[in-house]
Design a protein around this motif. Structure first.
Motif, PDB file in Angstrom:
ATOM      1  N   UNK A  83      28.503 -13.911   0.330  1.00 53.90           N
ATOM      2  CA  UNK A  83      27.796 -15.059  -0.226  1.00 53.90           C
ATOM      3  C   UNK A  83      26.889 -14.625  -1.360  1.00 53.90           C
ATOM      4  N   UNK A  84      26.500 -15.605  -2.178  1.00 51.77           N
ATOM      5  CA  UNK A  84      25.446 -15.456  -3.169  1.00 51.77           C
ATOM      6  C   UNK A  84      24.188 -16.094  -2.591  1.00 51.77           C
ATOM      7  N   UNK A  85      23.150 -15.306  -2.371  1.00 54.70           N
ATOM      8  CA  UNK A  85      21.921 -15.774  -1.727  1.00 54.70           C
ATOM      9  C   UNK A  85      20.736 -15.672  -2.678  1.00 54.70           C
ATOM     10  N   UNK A  86      19.832 -16.645  -2.555  1.00 53.97           N
ATOM     11  CA  UNK A  86      18.555 -16.610  -3.276  1.00 53.97           C
ATOM     12  C   UNK A  86      17.431 -16.558  -2.245  1.00 53.97           C
ATOM     13  N   UNK A  87      16.397 -15.811  -2.572  1.00 56.04           N
ATOM     14  CA  UNK A  87      15.304 -15.629  -1.621  1.00 56.04           C
ATOM     15  C   UNK A  87      13.976 -15.466  -2.359  1.00 56.04           C
ATOM     16  N   UNK A  88      12.936 -16.096  -1.796  1.00 60.25           N
ATOM     17  CA  UNK A  88      11.566 -15.885  -2.251  1.00 60.25           C
ATOM     18  C   UNK A  88      10.860 -15.067  -1.173  1.00 60.25           C
ATOM     19  N   UNK A  89      10.256 -13.973  -1.587  1.00 64.39           N
ATOM     20  CA  UNK A  89       9.646 -13.053  -0.620  1.00 64.39           C
ATOM     21  C   UNK A  89       8.231 -12.709  -1.058  1.00 64.39           C
ATOM     22  N   UNK A  90       7.262 -12.885  -0.152  1.00 60.89           N
ATOM     23  CA  UNK A  90       5.887 -12.433  -0.383  1.00 60.89           C
ATOM     24  C   UNK A  90       5.667 -11.169   0.438  1.00 60.89           C
ATOM     25  N   UNK A  91       5.028 -10.157  -0.154  1.00 57.92           N
ATOM     26  CA  UNK A  91       4.830  -8.904   0.571  1.00 57.92           C
ATOM     27  C   UNK A  91       3.546  -8.223   0.098  1.00 57.92           C
ATOM     28  N   UNK A  92       3.053  -7.353   0.946  1.00 60.25           N
ATOM     29  CA  UNK A  92       1.841  -6.595   0.657  1.00 60.25           C
ATOM     30  C   UNK A  92       2.207  -5.132   0.443  1.00 60.25           C
ATOM     31  N   UNK A  93       1.656  -4.560  -0.610  1.00 57.07           N
ATOM     32  CA  UNK A  93       1.924  -3.155  -0.912  1.00 57.07           C
ATOM     33  C   UNK A  93       0.869  -2.668  -1.884  1.00 57.07           C
ATOM     34  N   UNK A  94       0.776  -1.359  -1.995  1.00 55.78           N
ATOM     35  CA  UNK A  94      -0.131  -0.792  -2.980  1.00 55.78           C
ATOM     36  C   UNK A  94       0.468  -0.813  -4.373  1.00 55.78           C
ATOM     37  N   UNK A  95       1.809  -0.913  -4.419  1.00 57.72           N
ATOM     38  CA  UNK A  95       2.510  -0.970  -5.695  1.00 57.72           C
ATOM     39  C   UNK A  95       3.768  -1.808  -5.495  1.00 57.72           C
ATOM     40  N   UNK A  96       4.174  -2.554  -6.507  1.00 56.99           N
ATOM     41  CA  UNK A  96       5.323  -3.438  -6.346  1.00 56.99           C
ATOM     42  C   UNK A  96       6.633  -2.685  -6.154  1.00 56.99           C
ATOM     43  N   UNK A  97       6.655  -1.394  -6.490  1.00 54.33           N
ATOM     44  CA  UNK A  97       7.864  -0.588  -6.314  1.00 54.33           C
ATOM     45  C   UNK A  97       7.924   0.094  -4.956  1.00 54.33           C
ATOM     46  N   UNK A  98       6.886  -0.072  -4.132  1.00 56.19           N
ATOM     47  CA  UNK A  98       6.912   0.520  -2.796  1.00 56.19           C
ATOM     48  C   UNK A  98       7.972  -0.136  -1.929  1.00 56.19           C
ATOM     49  N   UNK A  99       8.422   0.581  -0.905  1.00 54.47           N
ATOM     50  CA  UNK A  99       9.372   0.016   0.030  1.00 54.47           C
ATOM     51  C   UNK A  99       8.738  -1.140   0.795  1.00 54.47           C
ATOM     52  N   UNK A 100       9.483  -2.247   0.882  1.00 49.50           N
ATOM     53  CA  UNK A 100       8.967  -3.443   1.533  1.00 49.50           C
ATOM     54  C   UNK A 100       9.303  -3.375   3.019  1.00 49.50           C
TER      55      UNK A 100
END
Length: 327
Positions: A137-154
């Protein structure tokens, strides 16, 4: 606790433009002080930031399957914005955001995304009844997350996800009714067989019956029989393999005979419905949210200048009339 609030989950591709993705992220003030929250809780240190991400993913296998460490998925589009502390990169809010901000208070932070012109719509292949896990499938997702940097593993415990859909509606102005004709000549027959097929309009909506007008003028010395009218779904998986799948989704058959030197004019009515094709693996369906029902995928409308290779799965439909001639 971090929560995502949105006014809708379906975003329409109007061909000229796509509805923007807007909403609000609510951050628990207790967590901002470093205290522990409850369900979907996230502990924020003084250096923690809150981000919001919009992603479009093409999945062609289960998440737990991989070959040589390569997962069966491809990220088509990723866009990440920082929402806390706010960067004030957008001073205007939509009406929906203004209502949510008034209701949720000072700990709510708005976000806004615009879709690129070349993203596919939400579609997926129907799995077999025995298949488990997420399907192609083609999926779209909005995700909010907390991290020290946006490139950190979620991490799952420090993020919250919301599935959305990108859908496409038929244009308001439709083209001329489709029409096709063919002439077939036979050995040892002086005159040919002529068949003409036409529809009443170009655009049909889900659940709407399709009237197929068939006009057979048999001037040959053959007898026409076993007339079959069907609607076929044509799916091109263009992102990774350019595979093409053709499956019938509605069929109507009659045993009328058209002897030599006679003609037949008849209207066949076919009704393509997912309800009649539940067990058919590989049909393309419109994307669905959680366990909600869906329908056969809508036809793909591709704007000029967009590379088809990035659109995931392209869907079209055609009416096919088959008959046998012998005697």
């Amino acid at each position: 606790q971090v929560g995502v609030y949105m006014g809708k989950r379906d975003f329409v591709d109007h061909c000229e433009y796509v509805d923007p993705v807007d909403g609000v992220v609510l951050v628990d003030p207790e967590l901002l002080k470093g205290k522990k929250g409850w369900t979907l809780s996230v502990s924020l240190s003084l250096s923690s930031l809150v981000y919001i991400m919009l992603s479009c993913t093409f999945r062609y296998g289960r998440d737990d399957m991989d070959v040589l460490g390569v997962a069966f998925r491809r990220d088509i589009y990723l866009s990440t914005r920082q929402v806390y502390p706010p960067l004030q990169d957008r001073n205007t809010h939509t009406k929906m955001q203004e209502r949510l901000l008034r209701k949720l208070g000072v700990n709510a932070y708005p976000f806004f995304f615009e879709f690129p012109d070349n993203l596919p719509c939400s579609v997926g292949l129907q799995p077999a009844p025995s298949d488990i896990g997420k399907y192609c499938a083609v999926d779209f997702e909005v995700k909010a997350f907390c991290a020290e940097n946006q490139d950190d593993k979620i991490h799952r415990r420090s993020s919250v996800r919301l599935t959305i859909r990108k859908v496409q509606y038929a244009p308001e102005q439709s083209g001329p009714p489709p029409k096709a004709e063919t002439t077939r000549e036979f050995l040892m027959s002086d005159k040919p067989l002529h068949v003409e097929v036409s529809l009443e309009k170009e655009t049909y909506y889900h659940g709407e019956p399709i009237n197929v007008h068939v006009n057979i003028n048999n001037r040959s010395n053959k007898t026409v029989k076993s007339i079959v009218v069907s609607v076929e779904q044509i799916a091109n998986v263009v992102l990774y393999s350019n595979d093409k799948y053709v499956k019938s989704v509605a069929t109507e058959e009659i045993d009328d005979h058209v002897p030599p030197g006679t003609s037949l004019k008849k209207v066949f009515t076919v009704l393509p419905l997912l309800a009649n094709n539940r067990e058919r693996r590989g049909l393309v369906l419109d994307g669905k949210l959680k366990h909600e029902d869906t329908n056969l995928a809508s036809s793909s409308i591709v704007r000029e200048g967009v590379l088809k290779e990035i659109l995931g799965i392209l869907v079209a439909y055609r009416v096919v009339v088959k008959m046998q001639a012998g005697g």
